[in-house]
Design a protein around this motif. Structure first.
Motif, short mmCIF file in Angstrom:
data_model
loop_
_atom_site.label_atom_id
_atom_site.label_comp_id
_atom_site.label_asym_id
_atom_site.label_seq_id
_atom_site.Cartn_x
_atom_site.Cartn_y
_atom_site.Cartn_z
N ALA A 160 0.82 -1.20 0.00
CA ALA A 160 0.00 0.00 0.00
C ALA A 160 0.86 1.26 0.00
CB ALA A 160 -0.93 -0.01 1.20
N ALA A 161 1.94 1.25 0.77
CA ALA A 161 2.81 2.42 0.82
C ALA A 161 3.45 2.68 -0.53
CB ALA A 161 3.88 2.21 1.89
N ALA A 162 3.86 1.63 -1.21
CA ALA A 162 4.48 1.79 -2.52
C ALA A 162 3.49 2.34 -3.54
CB ALA A 162 5.04 0.45 -3.00
N VAL A 163 2.27 1.86 -3.48
CA VAL A 163 1.25 2.33 -4.43
C VAL A 163 0.86 3.77 -4.13
CG1 VAL A 163 -1.13 1.98 -5.22
CG2 VAL A 163 0.38 0.01 -4.91
N ARG A 164 0.71 4.09 -2.86
CA ARG A 164 0.35 5.47 -2.50
C ARG A 164 1.43 6.47 -2.87
NH1 ARG A 164 -2.20 3.15 2.11
NH2 ARG A 164 -0.27 3.35 3.29
#
Length: 217
Positions: free
Chosen positions: A47-51
């Motif tokens: 999720a952090a990478a996508v955000r």
């Protein structure tokens, strides 16, 4: 009209970024027992990478099966989920955290339980853009399974549902058949998991091919 594309069952940052770069609108993280299940820590990293990507980027969908609502709310907060998918036997009054969009699995069993869910979806307010607050995720019915089987859904019945409520079509879609599925069903979007796997693992080339085929469809 461009269809929404959801790539489900992603388990690594690298594959999530492949899907995002190829143009996926939604990525699905599975929190239910499954060979595609991710831990909370793994989900946080994805999720952090996508955000961190510039817009437009995919929304992060958490998939749950018969999980207590409190657990769903907790995981949503920890990971930063942006939509919820319920694929179990959850009742139609199941509470959704933070008013997030809901994708509700409908396997066309014509049971009172499923009819009640379809009525709830139909009663949800419509939106001019973005993800509707509630959608039917139409999948194939396979006894004893809660999705991800690769079995093709009944496109004729799915088309009838898609005319009534916002619908994402799942079930046995592949890069080879997704354009035909879109032409027949006319869904708001499509969802794939096993159809972009090779030897049980997500394949970057198949993910990209699926998204390209869905866009052409």
């Amino acid at each position: 009209m461009s269809r929404l594309v959801k790539i489900c069952g992603l388990r690594t940052v690298d594959l999530a970024l492949v899907a995002a770069t190829a143009g996926a609108d939604l990525i699905g993280l599975v929190f239910a027992p499954s060979r595609r299940q991710v831990s909370i820590a793994e989900a946080q990293h994805i999720a952090a990478a996508v955000r961190a990507l510039p817009p437009p980027r995919p929304l992060i969908v958490g998939l749950f099966v018969n999980a207590p609502a409190a657990d769903v709310a907790e995981i949503t907060a920890i990971v930063g989920l942006e939509a919820i998918q319920l694929s179990g036997d959850e009742p139609p009054d199941y509470p959704i955290p933070k008013g997030l969009p809901l994708l509700r699995a409908i396997r066309m069993t014509s049971t009172p339980h499923e009819e009640a869910w379809l009525a709830r979806i139909a009663a949800a307010p419509s939106v001019d853009s973005g993800l509707p607050p509630m959608l039917a995720l139409v999948d194939a019915h396979v006894a004893g399974a809660y999705g991800g089987t690769g079995t093709q859904a009944d496109w004729s019945r799915a088309a009838r549902i898609a005319r009534q409520v916002p619908t994402i079509l799942a079930g046995g879609l592949t890069p080879e058949n997704v354009a035909a599925a879109i032409a027949q069903v006319q869904p708001l979007g499509v969802d794939v998991s096993s159809g972009v796997e090779r030897d049980g693992q997500k394949d970057p080339a198949l993910i990209t091919a699926f998204i390209e085929a869905a866009r052409r469809g």
